[in-house]
Enzyme design. Sequence first.
Site, mmCIF file in Angstrom:
data_model
loop_
_atom_site.group_PDB
_atom_site.id
_atom_site.type_symbol
_atom_site.label_atom_id
_atom_site.label_comp_id
_atom_site.label_asym_id
_atom_site.label_seq_id
_atom_site.Cartn_x
_atom_site.Cartn_y
_atom_site.Cartn_z
ATOM 1 N N CYS B 274 -42.849 14.616 -23.215
ATOM 2 C CA CYS B 274 -42.953 13.813 -21.985
ATOM 3 C C CYS B 274 -42.599 14.734 -20.832
ATOM 4 O O CYS B 274 -43.204 15.796 -20.687
ATOM 5 C CB CYS B 274 -42.062 12.580 -22.050
ATOM 6 S SG CYS B 274 -40.319 12.905 -22.336
ATOM 7 N N ARG B 279 -37.955 10.438 -23.251
ATOM 8 C CA ARG B 279 -38.852 9.307 -23.519
ATOM 9 C C ARG B 279 -39.717 9.567 -24.760
ATOM 10 O O ARG B 279 -40.048 8.667 -25.512
ATOM 11 C CB ARG B 279 -39.779 9.076 -22.327
ATOM 12 C CG ARG B 279 -39.226 8.209 -21.247
ATOM 13 C CD ARG B 279 -40.245 8.066 -20.135
ATOM 14 N NE ARG B 279 -40.557 9.322 -19.498
ATOM 15 C CZ ARG B 279 -41.575 9.522 -18.660
ATOM 16 N NH1 ARG B 279 -42.384 8.527 -18.373
ATOM 17 N NH2 ARG B 279 -41.793 10.680 -18.113
#
Lengths: 401, 324
Positions: B274, B279
């Site tokens: 990411c 994330r």
Amino acid sequence: MPPPLHLALPSRLLPISVALLIAALLVGGTLALSAGDAASRALGLSLALGAVFGVILQRGRFCFVCNTRDLIDQRDPRGVLAILLALAVGVAGYTLVVGAWLPVPQPERLPPDAHIGPVSWVLALAAFAFGLGMAISGSCISAHLYRLGEGSPTSPFALLGTWLGFGLGFLTWNTLYLAVIAEAPVIWLPHHLGYAGTLAASLAGLALLAAAALAWAGGRATHDAAATGSTSLARAILVARWPAAVTGLAIGALSAASYLRVGPLGVTAEIGSLARSAASGWNILPDTLHGLDGFRGCATVLKETLLSENGLFVTGLVGASLASALLAGQFAPRRPTVRDVLAGLSGGVLMGWGAMTALGCTVGVLLSGIHAGALSGWVFLVASFFGLLAGLPLRRRWVPV
Amino acid sequence: MSLSRLGSIATAGRLALAASTVCAALTLATPIASAQTSPPAGPLVDAEWLSKNLDNPKVRVFEVSVDPGVYERGHIPGAVNINWHSDLVDPVKRDIVAPAAFEALLEKAGVDKDTTIVLYGDNNNWFAAWGGWVFNQYGLGERVKLLDGGRKYWEKQALPLDTKAPSYAKTDITLPPAKPELRARLVNVLEVVDGKKDAVIVDIRSPDEYSGKLFAPEGSKELSIRAGHVPGAKNVPWSKAVDAETGKFKSKEELKKLYADAGIDGSKPVIVYCRIGERSSHTWYALSRILGYEVKNYDGSWTEYGNSVGVPVINLAGTVWQGK
């Protein structure tokens, strides 16, 4: 001075009706928000706590400037004792809350969201400027907010000045941060004294200040209206000024409750955020405000949502203070004079710059900071007091009482 | 017998009735404690199971939330707080927490050799999943489970929260060295880009970041001076793996289809990334722990890749770095 704008009302029916309508709106808003998800519930609680704060401020005349001025000029210690009691009760309340969250005050860990700021001469200068500004404008920011509800002619200009002052604060922030604040220590007293030691030291400090206030008053303490027994209960609650003990206890308890459920009390975050968003929109803000978002305090953020916790808190404060003033017959709008405007604006700018640079004001840094065991709160108390002393003669010359 | 004596007997009777009611309530409450069961197999536990196992000494719950201050105002009773900014990373170099510091964290939380570890957090378990990746690197594997739906589902079910910080008897555990096979480095990504290794790269950021329209989401501090994505990377935003209403992972079948539609079917090793690698751990969890694919998380992610000199970049939007 022009005559006051007397509202030609046939009876007290209109102000009472308006007060009840505002109260209904605040209750309705709280209920509506509280029925939502977790984030919405926090917003509802903020609105309710703001309303409670507004009522206490208005009913207790809880104002750092007027209370100190009463002590200095009239030798009336009631207001100052209310402030000191609010500080003592809040310190005890915070100790209970933080002791549950962080059972051991370990190094490098700070209680979440608590207003514990960097301590340096910049903080002292900012607090001094804030004290000077509140003396000139006649009130600190929280008192201007509740006086907005009383129809004060100065408060709108003081709040406008505060908003401008925040803008100035953003412009000077990077220079001061790189020169001083970045290296300034963030001192949380429980790291050094433990919880019990901090509580004892804080209470001892406040007791000393109370003794000094009483000594200055020289036994001229006047009796609270409610204590005389000459008023009915309804009148004592709705019309007469609340006794200092009640006001102090209520503010201290509210501060701890607010910290437990939403966040520390503070009134400038929303004003600061509005100033930051406007300045950012006009491209006059530095691209980066170094380190600012890493500090706790009345933190400012670019506005992304219409409803914020602090915005609703302030809305509740002003609304409830207006309703309370209407019920007490203390809503007395007056056409502002040039002196009102100038005193409000200039004092407001000083307060805004001071509050931005100190990361909060008498509520956010002084009250919530001392409650949390922050040395920055005590530094703000001392420096703003000297600023206030320096500003009172200016105010007397400028706006004769 | 006097009236007052009769009155006191009546009062005593009411007290006895109240006491028996309390006893009955306690007796009724007892089955909840005895309902403790061993944790369900698999990488997830549900809120219903956890709510009945809060007192289970073989279960330790950790909250890893994005926002500091969320835990203190109310957490699952008995849960230990993990601050992702400081507890799961090395405080100086960009790396995961060092073994000694991680062992100390677990020992202080009373984690023993046979403790089942349940992680949960806000934002649909964003950083709880990242915690899961760190815990897995230290070999805790099958013992680590995510509370499906995290805080969101727990609150939605109106299950209780507590504000007290718990304390547990310190344990003594020794962990194996961190598993390098769960982590991709820049060089591993470039091997795939250059065709030297066969793997699927998954970019879990928003489509606008993937296309290069945005360098980073508004307000992000971690930036890269080039926008776009790793050549060949498939874009499957992380949020597609969860049900927006409950925060729970979608069913295994739905997840399988979601990723298969993007060409990720487990037939090849996978690398997820990411912007800073946190994330993407959420997608790592879905692909690796739920679907059982072979997956590495590239935690250098776009802030490393988009700042690296000389690496190939696909920038569909054609944005040019302007120094802002």
